[in-house]
Design an enzyme around this catalytic site. Structure first.
Site, short mmCIF file in Angstrom:
data_model
loop_
_atom_site.label_atom_id
_atom_site.label_comp_id
_atom_site.label_asym_id
_atom_site.label_seq_id
_atom_site.Cartn_x
_atom_site.Cartn_y
_atom_site.Cartn_z
N TRP A 198 0.81 -1.22 0.00
CA TRP A 198 0.00 0.00 0.00
C TRP A 198 0.85 1.27 0.00
O TRP A 198 0.32 2.36 -0.17
CB TRP A 198 -0.92 0.02 1.24
CG TRP A 198 -0.21 -0.37 2.50
CD1 TRP A 198 -0.26 -1.60 3.12
CD2 TRP A 198 0.69 0.42 3.29
NE1 TRP A 198 0.55 -1.60 4.23
CE2 TRP A 198 1.15 -0.37 4.35
CE3 TRP A 198 1.16 1.73 3.20
CZ2 TRP A 198 2.04 0.08 5.32
CZ3 TRP A 198 2.06 2.20 4.15
CH2 TRP A 198 2.49 1.38 5.19
N ASN A 199 2.17 1.16 0.23
CA ASN A 199 2.94 2.40 0.39
C ASN A 199 3.16 3.14 -0.93
O ASN A 199 3.35 4.36 -0.93
CB ASN A 199 4.25 2.16 1.15
CG ASN A 199 5.18 1.21 0.44
OD1 ASN A 199 4.78 0.49 -0.47
ND2 ASN A 199 6.43 1.19 0.85
N LYS A 222 -2.85 -8.99 -7.14
CA LYS A 222 -3.57 -8.81 -5.89
C LYS A 222 -3.07 -7.50 -5.27
O LYS A 222 -1.99 -7.45 -4.70
CB LYS A 222 -3.32 -9.97 -4.91
CG LYS A 222 -4.24 -9.88 -3.68
CD LYS A 222 -3.67 -10.53 -2.45
CE LYS A 222 -2.66 -9.70 -1.73
NZ LYS A 222 -3.12 -8.39 -1.22
N GLU A 299 10.93 -8.26 -3.27
CA GLU A 299 11.53 -7.02 -2.76
C GLU A 299 10.98 -6.87 -1.35
O GLU A 299 9.84 -6.50 -1.14
CB GLU A 299 11.14 -5.86 -3.66
CG GLU A 299 12.02 -4.64 -3.44
CD GLU A 299 11.30 -3.55 -2.73
OE1 GLU A 299 11.53 -3.42 -1.50
OE2 GLU A 299 10.52 -2.83 -3.36
N CYS A 333 10.36 1.19 1.82
CA CYS A 333 11.35 0.15 2.15
C CYS A 333 12.77 0.68 2.08
O CYS A 333 13.68 0.10 2.65
CB CYS A 333 11.22 -1.02 1.18
SG CYS A 333 9.67 -1.86 1.36
N GLU A 506 14.30 -5.38 -9.92
CA GLU A 506 13.20 -4.84 -10.72
C GLU A 506 13.66 -3.53 -11.35
O GLU A 506 14.70 -2.99 -10.98
CB GLU A 506 12.00 -4.57 -9.82
CG GLU A 506 11.51 -5.82 -9.13
CD GLU A 506 10.17 -5.62 -8.48
OE1 GLU A 506 10.08 -4.81 -7.56
OE2 GLU A 506 9.22 -6.27 -8.93
#
Ligand code: SIN
Length: 527
Positions: A198-199, A222, A299, A333, A506
């Protein structure tokens, strides 16, 4: 510090002038949905058809089979933004089946075609920049300026991977045998399961989805239950850009997350799992994906050191710490988590940082003056409070902030000085707006401290000594280093960590994580 406590969310006038509509699976006819229109109107968008209250499977907007719904709240105001379906195992299986069927054709399209579709999608994200940013702010809480920056960042993955799609070159290799040639071709891996946090409600979707689509893969996504509306709006734009039915599928879930996640990781038709989130969940998904040896990109969590050496430009180091520590109110993160400052510049750095943080304006992200938003929900305050209390018990002093605002999801932006290295905040990722300043004496000591953790996503340091810059950058046990900068995130970089911060990279050349190399040996060619 002036506290701007959550102003009421603006609710724009209910209008039926552009009613939302959807196709039902059984009748396949368009019917206006008054409820969906009401929900969409709450967002106050220019194009309110971007707000979807259904999941998306095989090109159809669908409710949950159970009829269940998840209520999504604005974390700044606690107001309901609307609902999305509480989908489950059955919908997940259908989504995977649809993605598998769509792969048969999407996987065979030309790279140029996929490039063009991704560029259309990119252009639509630019066109709807204001609306997409507003959705991010409403469901995540980050200030509108930050949400706009996220939308720009998010769209940049579409542009980057459109350009990568047409450069997925194979290789011809020298051969050990006469009359024989070796060729390696690149092929899309197949159906990809995408699980996002959600961040960054938008950017974490496109970082994975753009690479998957560019490679020729199809996807089941998802999104997090806290911020599903950005994912659904992106899906609508992808559809408008010409992404065919079944290529992108969205399963929204909250209560059924374990069975949905398990299916996404274990179903044999899925060939890759990509996840951004916490280390414990990454480990769980990795274990599930192992049952069918799927390729994974994980990640996971970070606990980034941010080091200020005595030869640093202190003003720049303070500015770097502000952006690195407080972006997303400390909920990224790659946020600085442990700020190590060399003793001779400690007092100056602490007082300058405290002065900047004291000027922050906390509040509703839609309010122009707000510089920092809330945490995602009141539950998130528990860990932040625990870390601050623990540091205080170990002798830390509160220079600014230091507490939650009662009955809200806001934690006051905080600077703590005299934090001992063994305080909790130095050991675990805080994921909140707390700058914990730890004093150190020598380079050797701080490198040991920085590396004394099981995770290694990002690390930062400020120094003007070029020898030290090379030395320290090489010795930090992380996947990404920022030297003399607090902001590293861009589409072009290989984003990822070492140790328990995850697997794979990524962004950058990450398209290869969505492709298999296939060797073809051509024999019988003559000498
Ligand atoms: C994250 O918090 O996982 C991503 C941060 C970024 O891309 O900058």
């Amino acid at each position: 510090m002036r506290m701007r406590f959550p102003a009421a969310t603006r609710i724009s006038a209910f209008t039926l002038s552009r009613p939302s509509s959807y196709k039902t699976r059984s009748w396949n006819i368009k019917i206006p949905s008054r409820m969906a229109s009401t929900q969409a109107a709450r967002f106050g968008l220019k194009d309110h058809t971007l707000i979807k209250s259904q999941g998306f499977i095989d090109g159809q907007w669908l409710d949950a089979k159970s009829g269940g719904t998840i209520t999504v709240n604005n974390p700044a105001t606690k107001e309901d933004l609307g609902t999305v379906p509480e989908m489950g195992l059955e919908e997940t299986k259908e989504a995977i089946k649809a993605a598998s069927k769509a792969f048969e054709t999407w996987g065979k399209t030309t790279a140029k075609h996929r490039h063009d579709v991704l560029m259309k999608f990119f252009n639509l994200m630019q066109e709807h920049h204001e609306d997409l940013a507003r959705i991010i702010t409403l469901e995540n809480g980050k200030p509108l300026a930050e949400a706009k920056a996220e939308n720009t960042y998010s769209a940049s993955f579409l542009e980057w991977f459109a350009e990568e799609a047409v450069r997925t070159y194979g290789e011809q290799l020298p051969c050990a045998f006469p009359g024989v040639r070796n060729v390696v071709i690149k092929q899309p891996i197949g159906v990809v399961s995408i699980l996002t946090p959600w961040n960054f409600p938008s950017a974490m979707i496109t970082r994975k989805l753009a690479a998957a689509l560019a490679a020729g893969c199809t996807a089941v996504i998802k999104p997090p239950p806290e911020t599903p509306f950005s994912a659904l709006a992106l899906t609508e734009l992808a559809r408008r850009a010409g992404v065919p039915d079944g290529v992108i599928n969205i399963v929204t879930t909250q209560k059924n997350v374990i069975e949905v996640g398990k299916e996404m990781c274990e179903n044999k038709e899925v060939r890759k799992v990509t996840f951004t989130g916490s280390t414990p969940v990454a480990k769980l998904l990795y274990g599930m994906a192992a049952s069918t040896l799927k390729k994974v990109s994980l990640e996971a969590g970070g606990n980034a050191p941010f080091i200020v050496f005595d030869d640093a430009n202190i003003e720049e180091a303070v500015a770097g710490a502000v952006v690195c520590k407080f972006r997303g109110s400390g909920q990224t993160c790659v946020c600085a988590n442990r700020i190590y400052v060399q003793s001779s510049v400690y007092a100056e750095f602490a007082s300058r940082l405290a002065e900047k943080v004291a000027a922050f304006k906390v509040g509703n992200g839609l309010d122009e003056e707000t510089t920092h938003g809330p945490l995602i929900h009141p539950r998130a305050l528990e860990k932040v409070t625990r870390h601050v209390d623990d540091a205080i018990q170990h002798g830390a002093k509160v220079l600014v902030g230091g507490k939650a605002i009662p009955d809200s999801a806001f934690f006051l932006p905080t600077v703590l000085s005299d934090v001992p290295a063994n305080a909790l905040v130095g050991q675990e990722e805080t994921f909140g707006p707390v700058a914990a300043l730890i004093k150190f004496e020598t380079e050797e000591e701080v490198i040991k401290l920085a590396n004394s953790t099981d995770v290694g996503l990002a690390g930062y340091f400020y120094s003007r000594d070029v020898g030290r810059v090379w030395r320290v950058a090489e010795r930090l046990e992380v996947g990404m280093v920022g030297t003399n900068t607090g902001l590293i995130s861009q589409a072009i970089i290989p984003f990822g960590g070492v140790k328990e911060s995850g697997l794979g990279r990524e962004g950058g050349h990450g398209i290869k994580e969505y492709m298999n190399d296939k060797l073809i040996v051509f024999g019988g060619l003559g000498a």
